[in-house]
Design a protein around this motif. Structure first.
Motif, PDB file in Angstrom:
ATOM      1  N   ALA A  97       0.826  -1.209   0.000  1.00 11.53           N
ATOM      2  CA  ALA A  97       0.000   0.000   0.000  1.00 11.53           C
ATOM      3  C   ALA A  97       0.859   1.258   0.000  1.00 11.53           C
ATOM      4  CB  ALA A  97      -0.923  -0.010   1.216  1.00 11.53           C
ATOM      5  N   ASN A  98       1.974   1.215   0.729  1.00 11.88           N
ATOM      6  CA  ASN A  98       2.888   2.360   0.787  1.00 11.88           C
ATOM      7  C   ASN A  98       3.519   2.623  -0.577  1.00 11.88           C
ATOM      8  OD1 ASN A  98       4.318   4.441   2.144  1.00 11.88           O
ATOM      9  ND2 ASN A  98       6.100   3.099   2.348  1.00 11.88           N
ATOM     10  N   LYS A  99       3.945   1.544  -1.256  1.00 11.15           N
ATOM     11  CA  LYS A  99       4.566   1.691  -2.576  1.00 11.15           C
ATOM     12  C   LYS A  99       3.568   2.196  -3.623  1.00 11.15           C
ATOM     13  CE  LYS A  99       8.026  -1.927  -1.838  1.00 11.15           C
ATOM     14  NZ  LYS A  99       8.450  -3.309  -2.208  1.00 11.15           N
ATOM     15  N   GLN A 100       2.296   1.759  -3.478  1.00 11.42           N
ATOM     16  CA  GLN A 100       1.270   2.148  -4.444  1.00 11.42           C
ATOM     17  C   GLN A 100       0.640   3.511  -4.139  1.00 11.42           C
ATOM     18  OE1 GLN A 100       0.549   0.335  -7.239  1.00 11.42           O
ATOM     19  NE2 GLN A 100       2.230  -0.995  -6.585  1.00 11.42           N
ATOM     20  N   GLY A 101       1.075   4.137  -3.063  1.00  9.29           N
ATOM     21  CA  GLY A 101       0.541   5.451  -2.701  1.00  9.29           C
ATOM     22  C   GLY A 101      -0.817   5.393  -2.035  1.00  9.29           C
ATOM     23  N   LEU A 102      -1.204   4.210  -1.523  1.00 10.21           N
ATOM     24  CA  LEU A 102      -2.501   4.081  -0.847  1.00 10.21           C
ATOM     25  C   LEU A 102      -2.414   4.568   0.593  1.00 10.21           C
ATOM     26  CD1 LEU A 102      -3.441   0.486  -2.123  1.00 10.21           C
ATOM     27  CD2 LEU A 102      -4.266   2.671  -3.008  1.00 10.21           C
ATOM     28  N   LEU A 103      -1.194   4.621   1.132  1.00 10.64           N
ATOM     29  CA  LEU A 103      -0.955   5.152   2.471  1.00 10.64           C
ATOM     30  C   LEU A 103       0.104   6.246   2.388  1.00 10.64           C
ATOM     31  CD1 LEU A 103      -0.630   1.864   4.620  1.00 10.64           C
ATOM     32  CD2 LEU A 103      -2.545   3.471   4.662  1.00 10.64           C
ATOM     33  N   ASN A 104      -0.128   7.359   3.083  1.00 13.62           N
ATOM     34  CA  ASN A 104       0.941   8.361   3.173  1.00 13.62           C
ATOM     35  C   ASN A 104       1.871   7.983   4.325  1.00 13.62           C
ATOM     36  OD1 ASN A 104      -0.203   9.314   5.649  1.00 13.62           O
ATOM     37  ND2 ASN A 104      -1.617  10.634   4.487  1.00 13.62           N
ATOM     38  N   LYS A 105       2.931   8.718   4.526  1.00 14.07           N
ATOM     39  CA  LYS A 105       3.935   8.373   5.535  1.00 14.07           C
ATOM     40  C   LYS A 105       3.348   8.289   6.937  1.00 14.07           C
ATOM     41  CE  LYS A 105       8.046  10.139   3.155  1.00 14.07           C
ATOM     42  NZ  LYS A 105       9.175  11.094   3.234  1.00 14.07           N
ATOM     43  N   GLN A 106       2.486   9.252   7.262  1.00 13.52           N
ATOM     44  CA  GLN A 106       1.894   9.278   8.603  1.00 13.52           C
ATOM     45  C   GLN A 106       0.986   8.064   8.827  1.00 13.52           C
ATOM     46  OE1 GLN A 106      -0.415  12.773   9.439  1.00 13.52           O
ATOM     47  NE2 GLN A 106      -0.756  12.242  11.582  1.00 13.52           N
ATOM     48  N   GLU A 107       0.155   7.770   7.829  1.00 13.53           N
ATOM     49  CA  GLU A 107      -0.749   6.616   7.931  1.00 13.53           C
ATOM     50  C   GLU A 107       0.038   5.312   8.022  1.00 13.53           C
ATOM     51  OE1 GLU A 107      -4.611   8.312   5.406  1.00 13.53           O
ATOM     52  OE2 GLU A 107      -2.913   7.355   4.360  1.00 13.53           O
ATOM     53  N   PHE A 108       1.083   5.217   7.214  1.00  9.02           N
ATOM     54  CA  PHE A 108       1.912   4.014   7.233  1.00  9.02           C
ATOM     55  C   PHE A 108       2.530   3.812   8.611  1.00  9.02           C
ATOM     56  CE2 PHE A 108       6.067   1.962   6.810  1.00  9.02           C
ATOM     57  CZ  PHE A 108       5.701   0.781   6.174  1.00  9.02           C
TER      58      PHE A 108
END
Length: 641
Positions: free
Chosen positions: A243-254
């Motif tokens: 999800a992080n690589k695909q841009g589904l989560l931003n840094k804070q959410e990750f």
């Protein structure tokens, strides 16, 4: 008026024969339309799939119905992957288990809520808990009002699990995420995390599913220890990284989700001391079981051997798990290493004692006059091989030449696309292959029909009026016990192994054959013995598919089996036997379709001799008297050497 979206109701089953009927009723009774109901069985070892087929056989309702069974047990994750990623076509996936009951308004109520709240990607209702007798227990898994949750809620300390048994997902889930890891033990919490990553999740106050609690639940005390929690957390980590690589989560959410998962892992993972004590206790308890239980002993030895000798896994699989005879294993190995040019590779359940499966090896030895190599018994199965006698098409792979094999039911599709289909057992199997995008010629015939050209028994001695051949799964049917003492009845064991001549001799000593085994009927047909298809129970899988497939291949009318469960009515049996008709099939065409690239010149000469026998017998009046097969005239080319 808006058109309703298609919903795929995915009913997953495995060894749930006690509860599956109620689960199916819950699916079929849904008031929503359009609905695609997928009933998928993970190769149950009990009668679950037979009950499914019987339950839906006469369904004529408004919903599209797909009934299928995996050719082998895949496990939960792969089973879910197969259905959601390859079969389901709906915009929504309603998840259901084979032991729970969905109430009629489940889908209707849920889709209305989805439409009112387009930002949610998953929804669960409240649950009413029932026991194994479908009695409501008073326990509820519910909320007081409809609620919608987001990723912040999932990452917070207030998070409480939202149940999976009533979950409905949007198709977006499989669009944004790949299939689950094969070793992931649950789809419940893993799919929930995925839903929170791409949207919001709702829980309804209304109870729409009856959730069954019983001893075999995956989360029961008996089974909970079997779940490998570490594999669940590996799936979590993989999904949030994706999800992080695909841009589904931003840094804070990750960061928030990662912390939440790490904390969960600490809570779920016991301390090292507890682990040592747990496994020490488990080891002490299992020692007496290993020595008293043969199955446990065998599997324990298998794991030990392949741990130390991984290159010999094929050998331990054959000997310990499939129970192949040592002499058969070493005969295949000897032919593989020293006589490969003089041998034909034979694929199938060749180690089985069941006549149809066991016949393959001696049949090809006598048919083409070559040595045989059983592909189950050699280290490298990437050899061109033949798949012939039996309902074994689900075993084929990209090196397989299919010549006469069939499917056991509509759910048993080929495991992989075969290298070439030369002939199949009958038209129903051909239709299934074509639907799978596999080219299949219009050539039919079970190769066992060629046995009269390989072996002629003494046909003049009739010792018994009736020969009764139960399917191996019906060997203990009650009616058989009442027939064993009759002097005019011969109970014939289908588990005869590779001694096919003995089996044919026994069948030939009977005036009428009564069989619930397909190859009992085929051999009787081949040797001109009147025969009747019967059922001694409802245990034989496939709902008669393979029988109808064979009847069509030999131009016989489609019929239903006679049920013989409690009464052996000679009058009815004799009446049906008098209506028996000889099979009509072009066996020269079957011979011409043989994959000749698999055999040497000697094998081709042997097949040419058999063709010559066919031409001689087809024009001889005695042939129709002595053999059941009426060979149609055909203009076939000679076999090229």
């Amino acid at each position: 008026m808006n058109k309703n979206p298609l919903v795929s109701f995915c009913l997953f089953c495995y060894n749930q024969e006690e509860f599956i009927e109620e689960a199916i009723e819950g699916a079929l009774d849904q008031t929503y339309s359009p609905l695609e109901i997928i009933i998928s069985d993970d190769c149950s070892t009990d009668s679950t799939f037979q009950i499914i087929e019987k339950k839906v056989a006469n369904y004529k309702g408004p919903h599209k119905l797909i009934v299928r069974q995996n050719p082998k047990n895949l496990g939960l994750a792969e089973h879910v992957n197969t259905v959601l990623y390859k079969i389901a076509t709906g915009e929504y996936f309603a998840m259901a288990a084979g032991d729970d009951i969905s109430l009629p308004e489940r889908i209707d109520t849920s889709i209305i809520f989805f439409r009112q709240n387009p930002d949610i990607v998953a929804l669960s209702s409240s649950l009413e808990v029932i026991n194994n007798k479908s009695i409501i227990q008073g326990e509820q898994i519910s909320v007081k009002k409809n609620q919608i949750f987001d990723l912040k809620f999932y990452s917070s300390l207030n998070f409480k699990h939202i149940n999976g048994p009533s979950r409905i997902l949007k198709r977006e889930i499989i669009k944004y995420f790949p299939p689950l890891n094969k070793n992931c033990p649950t789809e419940d919490t893993t799919f929930l995390l995925r839903c929170f990553i791409i949207g919001k999740v709702a829980q309804l106050e209304k109870k729409l599913v009856l959730y069954r609690k019983h001893a075999n639940n995956i989360t029961s005390k008996k089974n909970i220890h079997k779940i490998k929690v570490s594999n669940i957390f590996k799936q979590y980590k993989k999904d949030i990284s994706h999800a992080n690589k695909q841009g589904l989560l931003n840094k804070q959410e990750f960061s928030l989700v990662n912390k939440r998962i790490s904390k969960l892992k600490q809570e779920k993972t016991p301390k090292t001391r507890n682990i040592i004590l747990k496994y020490a206790k488990k080891g002490i308890n299992i020692i007496p079981k290993l020595f008293s239980n043969k199955t446990l002993r065998v599997h324990f030895l298998h794991k030990v051997f392949i741990k130390f000798f991984p290159s010999l896994k094929f050998l331990f699989d054959a000997f310990l798990l499939r129970k192949a005879k040592i002499k058969d294993i070493f005969k295949s190995l000897n032919n593989y290493y020293f006589n490969k040019e003089k041998a034909i590779f034979v694929q199938g359940l060749t180690e089985s004692k069941n006549f149809g499966d066991a016949l393959n090896v001696p049949f090809f030895t006598d048919l083409v006059g070559m040595k045989t190599i059983e592909t189950n018994n050699i280290p490298d199965t990437r050899e061109n091989k033949i798949l012939a006698i039996g309902s074994i098409l689900h075993l084929c792979d990209s090196y397989t030449y299919v010549w006469g094999a069939g499917c056991v039911s509509q759910a048993h599709m080929p495991g992989k696309k075969p290298k070439q289909v030369c002939a199949v057992r009958g038209p129903l199997t051909r239709d299934l292959l074509i639907k799978c995008g596999i080219n299949c010629p219009n050539v039919f015939g079970d190769p066992a029909l060629l046995l009269p050209f390989l072996y002629k028994p003494n046909r003049n001695i009739k010792k018994y009026k009736y020969g009764v051949i139960p399917h191996y799964i019906e060997n203990n049917a009650d009616i058989l016990k009442t027939l064993t003492h009759r002097s005019d009845v011969k109970i014939i064991n289908i588990n005869t192994g590779r001694n096919y001549k003995k089996f044919i001799n026994i069948i030939s000593s009977c005036e009428i054959i009564i069989s619930s085994s397909l190859h009992g009927l085929i051999i009787a047909d081949a040797y001109n013995i009147p025969n009747i298809w019967v059922n001694f129970s409802n245990k034989v899988i496939g709902n008669g598919f393979k029988f109808r497939d064979y009847f069509l291949s030999v131009n016989k009318p489609i019929m239903q089996p006679i049920k013989i469960e409690n009464l052996f009515d000679e009058k009815i049996i004799n009446e049906f036997a008098s209506q028996w008709i000889k099979p009509q099939i072009d066996l020269e065409k079957l011979i011409d379709s043989f994959p000749f690239e698999l055999i040497n010149d000697r094998g081709k000469i042997n097949l040419q001799r058999i063709k010559s026998k066919m031409k001689n017998t087809s024009t001889t009046p005695e042939h129709n008297k002595n053999y059941g097969i009426q060979i149609k005239e055909s203009k076939c080319n000679k076999i090229r050497l």
